[in-house]
Design an enzyme around this catalytic site. Structure first.
Site, PDB file in Angstrom:
ATOM      1  N   ASP A   1       6.732   5.139  -4.787  1.00  0.00           N
ATOM      2  CA  ASP A   1       6.840   5.960  -3.582  1.00  0.00           C
ATOM      3  C   ASP A   1       7.191   5.032  -2.423  1.00  0.00           C
ATOM      4  OD1 ASP A   1       6.488   7.523  -1.334  1.00  0.00           O
ATOM      5  OD2 ASP A   1       4.587   8.401  -1.991  1.00  0.00           O
ATOM      6  N   HIS A   2       8.402   5.200  -1.885  1.00  0.00           N
ATOM      7  CA  HIS A   2       8.890   4.279  -0.868  1.00  0.00           C
ATOM      8  C   HIS A   2       8.144   4.406   0.460  1.00  0.00           C
ATOM      9  CE1 HIS A   2      11.444   1.236   0.526  1.00  0.00           C
ATOM     10  NE2 HIS A   2      12.606   1.629   0.044  1.00  0.00           N
ATOM     11  N   ARG A   3       7.354   5.443   0.618  1.00  0.00           N
ATOM     12  CA  ARG A   3       6.533   5.560   1.828  1.00  0.00           C
ATOM     13  C   ARG A   3       5.400   4.536   1.829  1.00  0.00           C
ATOM     14  NH1 ARG A   3       4.568  11.602   1.482  1.00  0.00           N
ATOM     15  NH2 ARG A   3       4.088  10.765  -0.600  1.00  0.00           N
TER      16      ARG A   3
END
Length: 563
Positions: free
Chosen positions: A535-537
């Site tokens: 998850d790039h967040r």
């Protein structure tokens, strides 16, 4: 006075032996004037044949697939018309049909059938000579809506003081079978609403007081409108019904951009096209369930319900994901419909939610497992003596638990408001298991506290439970990281999807011998492809690269697990 009347096919132009593709009525049905009786389809057009007057269906004389021409009997009706028998006979012989007619409580004088009649006829409250009181409020009553009693009013579309046109929708009713609007019988101003949303209503019940407009005051007013025929039936059938638009002032429940060319090409009857326009539906987006893929009223209603329940409709233009158009694959060949298992439906829903909510990225790398595989082979016999099947996945679990301690963000979750990162002090890892019913991800508890043999035993037990559909709810909960291994099947790389609310997943494919340069020469090494989706967040590319690099070092030299 009731009388039995046979309805025949009217003049339909230069058409003979036209096929019936739908019959809209059944014996015992109560129908209104202009209600569609049958739908015909020629090689050039699709058209409805409407009822020339209201009544009760005694017998249906045709069926789907029959071919009819002008004058072919369609149905025997027990009519409630007040017109004299000569009028009915002349209509029957010529195949004439009128436009919308609703039955009246009282008609004070008979009109000449060859003469155009006013749209609205006298109310029982009118004077004996048929002239109403000038500019007096008129009472709108609930018309005969068929075999419906005590129908729920789900929406009141006007308020006191509103100006309504003739046929504008005033209230919306909903029964267990249909939703319908009740139109205004005249043009005027709403003086008082006598019903409210949530109320139940039946035929003859008071709906509203309407003050007629001046241009209507010269016309007698009724609680139910009567519309007489203004043109010959052949003209009506030849009119471009396809282009008819709703005259209702009510906003359509959905609003789709309509491709007019595709709309006209859609396989639907004129009444269905009119219905679609009133609801704001582009027929080119609707899949027909009728004969030869023809679109029915039910298909349009189903499409509206799907759009209203989809995120794209509630979020407005650009706010959702455009749906994949439905296609009738049977038009291309034989098909078989196989219902999805509960596991597949739940899994699809979960993965779709993750795909829409998580910005996912995948990093790829390879680990040298030459020495690790040799070590595993040495332990296989010892493990087999203890009835343990020692697979590479057990070593991957152990190495993952060690690596997660060094990279705690990879076993975290993002809070629902996106403001906090939740670090988990435990190490429970989910393992994707392929079953006949679909993919499941049971969780192995406390991986960091177990040895390789114990992990291998847990893997065997939980995989067997998954394939026998004996997993409990707690077996599927609590994971903080997941591994999906395709090594036993094949492949060189793939993109696993994050099992939200986790933030990362490790994918593994089949290892293979490849030549590797050691600085002096190429030597054969067993390389294991790895795919890390995150998850790039929460995790950026550099962190993902460091995670994989450290993981590859652990697999290349398992002695590092002791450090």
């Amino acid at each position: 006075m009731n009388q039995k009347t046979q309805v025949r096919v009217p003049d339909i132009g230069d058409f003979e032996d036209v096929e019936i593709i739908e019959v809209h009525i059944n014996p015992g049905d109560t129908i209104e004037t202009e209600s569609p009786l049958i739908t015909l389809e020629s090689d050039k057009a699709t058209m409805d044949v409407p009822a020339p007057f209201a009544g009760r269906v005694e017998s249906v004389l045709i069926k789907v697939g029959d071919k009819v021409s002008e004058g072919t009997p369609i149905v025997d009706l027990q009519t409630t018309e007040t017109a004299d028998s000569s009028t009915i006979d002349s209509e029957r012989e010529s195949g004439l049909k009128s436009t919308e007619t609703l039955e009246t409580q009282q008609v004070s004088e008979k009109k000449n059938p060859s003469q155009k009649s006013p749209e609205i006829q006298t109310n029982p409250g009118s004077s004996s000579n048929g002239n109403p009181a000038s500019k007096e409020p008129q009472l709108m009553l609930m018309p005969d809506m068929g075999d419906f009693t005590e129908v729920d009013v789900i929406e009141v579309l006007v308020k006191e003081g509103d100006l309504v046109q003739h046929e504008d929708s005033v209230i919306t009713l909903e029964s267990d079978k249909a939703t319908m609007d009740v139109p205004s019988p005249l043009k005027g101003t709403i003086q008082q609403m006598l019903v409210s949303a949530g109320q139940k209503i039946s035929k003859g019940q008071k709906i509203a007081l309407i003050l007629p407009e001046s241009d209507d005051s010269s016309q007698p007013v009724a609680s139910e409108p009567i519309v007489k025929m203004d043109s010959s039936p052949s003209d009506v059938l030849k009119k471009p019904v396809l282009e008819e638009k709703s005259t209702s002032g009510r906003r359509p429940p959905i609003s789709e951009p309509v491709d007019q060319q595709q709309f006209l090409k859609a396989h639907a009857s004129p009444s269905v096209r009119k219905f679609a326009r009133e609801l704001g539906v582009d027929l080119s987006r609707v899949t027909g369930s009728g004969r030869k893929g023809r679109i029915t009223h039910d298909d349009v209603q189903k499409h509206v319900k799907q759009r209203l329940s989809s995120p794209s409709q509630s979020q407005g233009l650009g706010g959702g994901v455009p749906p994949i158009p439905e296609i009738d694959f049977s038009q291309f060949g034989e098909v078989e419909i196989i219902p999805l298992s509960r596991i597949r439906k739940k899994g699809a829903e979960h993965l779709h939610r993750a795909w829409l909510n998580l910005p996912m990225v995948t990093n790829h790398d390879e680990a040298d497992i030459t020495e690790l595989e040799a070590f595993r082979q040495k332990l296989k016999k010892e493990a087999a003596d203890q009835n343990i099947r020692l697979t590479m996945l057990a070593f991957l679990l152990k190495a993952t638990s060690t690596n997660l301690k060094k990279h705690p963000d990879f076993r975290s979750s993002l809070s629902s408001d996106g403001q906090n990162l939740i670090h988990k002090r435990y190490c429970h890892i989910g393992v994707a298991v392929d079953t006949d019913e679909g993919l499941v991800v049971p969780v192995i508890q406390d991986v960091d506290q177990k040895g390789v043999y114990e992990l291998a035993q847990d893997l065997g037990n939980i995989s067997e439970k998954a394939r026998k559909r004996k997993l409990k709810r707690e077996d599927l909960q609590g994971g903080c990281f997941s591994i999906s291994s395709l090594g036993g099947i094949g492949g060189t790389a793939f993109t696993p999807l994050v099992n939200a609310p986790e933030v990362a997943i490790l994918g593994v494919t089949r290892s293979k011998m490849t030549p590797q340069w050691n600085g002096e020469e190429f030597i054969p090494r067993l390389m294991l492809p790895l795919d890390l989706t995150y998850d790039h967040r929460v995790i950026d590319g550099a962190a993902a690269a460091r995670f994989l690099t450290d993981f590859c070092l652990l697999l290349a030299d398992m002695k590092r697990l002791l450090l």
